[in-house]
Write a protein that holds these residues in place. Structure first.
Motif, PDB file in Angstrom:
ATOM      1  N   ARG A 276       0.996  -1.185   0.012  1.00 12.21           N
ATOM      2  CA  ARG A 276       0.011  -0.088  -0.171  1.00 12.21           C
ATOM      3  C   ARG A 276       0.895   1.193  -0.030  1.00 12.21           C
ATOM      4  NH1 ARG A 276      -2.414   3.429   3.601  1.00 12.21           N
ATOM      5  NH2 ARG A 276      -4.665   4.249   2.919  1.00 12.21           N
ATOM      6  N   LYS A 277       1.995   1.356   0.882  1.00  9.83           N
ATOM      7  CA  LYS A 277       2.783   2.260   0.903  1.00  9.83           C
ATOM      8  C   LYS A 277       3.789   2.432  -0.410  1.00  9.83           C
ATOM      9  CE  LYS A 277       1.940   3.901   5.157  1.00  9.83           C
ATOM     10  NZ  LYS A 277       1.423   5.116   5.244  1.00  9.83           N
ATOM     11  N   ALA A 278       3.745   1.673  -1.226  1.00 12.04           N
ATOM     12  CA  ALA A 278       4.400   1.574  -2.562  1.00 12.04           C
ATOM     13  C   ALA A 278       3.687   2.134  -3.718  1.00 12.04           C
ATOM     14  CB  ALA A 278       4.962   0.107  -2.890  1.00 12.04           C
ATOM     15  N   LEU A 279       2.384   2.466  -3.456  1.00 12.94           N
ATOM     16  CA  LEU A 279       1.375   2.928  -4.583  1.00 12.94           C
ATOM     17  C   LEU A 279       1.745   4.384  -5.042  1.00 12.94           C
ATOM     18  CD1 LEU A 279      -1.073   2.592  -6.179  1.00 12.94           C
ATOM     19  CD2 LEU A 279      -2.372   3.896  -4.192  1.00 12.94           C
TER      20      LEU A 279
ATOM     21  N   ALA B  40       0.048  11.507  -4.816  1.00 14.33           N
ATOM     22  CA  ALA B  40      -0.403  10.268  -4.350  1.00 14.33           C
ATOM     23  C   ALA B  40      -0.196  10.013  -3.201  1.00 14.33           C
ATOM     24  CB  ALA B  40       0.040   9.227  -5.510  1.00 14.33           C
ATOM     25  N   GLY B  41       1.052  10.323  -2.797  1.00 15.52           N
ATOM     26  CA  GLY B  41       1.415   9.999  -1.251  1.00 15.52           C
ATOM     27  C   GLY B  41       0.813  10.835  -0.350  1.00 15.52           C
ATOM     28  N   ALA B  42       0.626  12.051  -0.732  1.00 14.59           N
ATOM     29  CA  ALA B  42      -0.381  12.874   0.240  1.00 14.59           C
ATOM     30  C   ALA B  42      -1.811  12.758   0.273  1.00 14.59           C
ATOM     31  CB  ALA B  42      -0.299  14.344  -0.377  1.00 14.59           C
ATOM     32  N   PHE B  43      -2.194  12.096  -0.649  1.00 17.47           N
ATOM     33  CA  PHE B  43      -3.651  11.336  -0.289  1.00 17.47           C
ATOM     34  C   PHE B  43      -3.942  10.088   0.250  1.00 17.47           C
ATOM     35  CE2 PHE B  43      -4.494  14.457  -3.974  1.00 17.47           C
ATOM     36  CZ  PHE B  43      -5.862  15.093  -3.677  1.00 17.47           C
TER      37      PHE B  43
END
Length: 235
Positions: A194-197, A229-232
Motif C-alpha cells: 500500500r505504501k508503495a502505491l 499520490a502520497g499526500a492523498f
C-alpha cells in the motif's frame, strides 16, 4: 531551548562514521565512475567534472543535469534544468529536517554548513545510528560525509578518464548504475504494497510522459504525481 555551542567532532565519532559507510562505498564509487564517464562523453573537461562533483556533491542531481546538458544554452534550457535539479533535490528538505536533533546543539552557521554535505547515503547512515552518538557530537556525520565526498570525487576523476577511453558507456551498462543504486536504497524504505502505491504512480506517469516527449520533464511530472499520490494516501 538549546543554546548553540561549538561543533563537537570526536575521534570516536569520526571512526564510527567512516566505518558505517564502508559497505556503501563500492556502490558510491561505481556511481561516481559512471558519472565521470558520462560527463566525459557530454564534453565536460576533467576540471569541469571534478568541480561539479566536489562543489555540488549530489549524485542524482548531477546525473539529471548532465543528461539535460546543452552545448549552446538558452534561457528555456537553463530554467528547465534548474527546475529538474530542484525537484530531484527537494527530498533533501525533509531529509535535512529529520537531522535537526543531530544538529540541534550547534549554531546555525555550522549546522547549515554541514547540511551541504548531506546525501542519501550519509542520511541513511545517520538514521541507523540514531541514539548511538552523544548529543551534539557530529563526528559520525562528518566522518561518513567526508569519506563519501572523497570517494565520489576520486571516482568521478577515474570515470572521466575511463569515459575518454570507452566509446559507448552503455555497452558496459554504466548508464544503469544510478538506477541500480537508487533501487537498492529503496529496499530499506519498503513498508508494504500500500505504501508503495505512490512509487508506482510516479513510475507510470514518468513513463507515459517520457513516451510523448523527448525532454527530461518526465522527472518533474513523475516526482510531482508521486508526491500528490502520497499526500492523498497519507492518513
Amino acid at each position: 531551548m538549546n543554546t548553540p555551542r561549538s561543533v563537537v567532532i570526536s575521534p570516536s565519532g569520526l571512526r564510527l562514521g567512516v566505518a558505517s559507510v564502508i559497505a556503501l562505498l563500492p556502490g558510491v564509487l561505481a556511481f561516481g565512475v559512471s558519472f565521470g564517464a558520462v560527463a566525459a562523453k557530454m564534453g565536460l573537461s576533467l576540471v569541469d567534472a571534478a568541480m561539479m562533483s566536489g562543489l555540488v556533491f549530489a549524485g542524482a542531481a548531477q546525473f539529471v543535469a548532465i543528461s539535460a546538458w546543452q552545448m549552446d544554452w538558452t534561457w528555456a534550457g537553463a530554467i528547465t534544468i534548474c527546475l529538474l535539479v530542484g525537484i530531484v533535490n527537494s527530498r533533501l528538505i525533509l531529509m535535512g529536517a529529520s537531522l535537526r536533533p543531530t544538529f540541534s546543539a550547534l549554531a546555525p552557521g555550522p549546522a547549515y554548513g554541514l547540511l551541504a554535505l548531506n546525501t542519501d547515503a550519509s542520511w541513511i547512515m545517520m538514521m541507523r545510528l540514531e541514539g548511538k552518538t552523544e548529543h551534539g557530537d557530529v563526528g559520525a556525520y562528518v566522518g561518513a560525509a567526508a569519506a563519501l565526498w572523497a570517494g565520489w570525487l576520486l571516482a568521478t576523476i577515474a570515470g572521466w578518464w575511463l569515459g575518454a577511453l570507452i566509446s559507448d558507456p552503455r555497452r558496459y551498462a554504466l548508464d544503469l548504475v544510478m538506477i541500480i543504486f537508487f533501487a537498492c536504497i529503496l529496499v530499506p524504505l519498503w513498508k508494504g504494497p500500500r505504501k508503495a502505491l505512490p512509487w508506482l504512480v510516479a513510475l507510470a506517469v514518468a513513463l507515459i510522459t517520457q513516451s510523448v516527449t523527448s525532454s527530461q520533464i518526465y522527472i518533474l511530472f513523475g516526482s510531482l504525481s508521486g508526491a500528490i499520490a502520497g499526500a492523498f494516501l497519507d492518513e
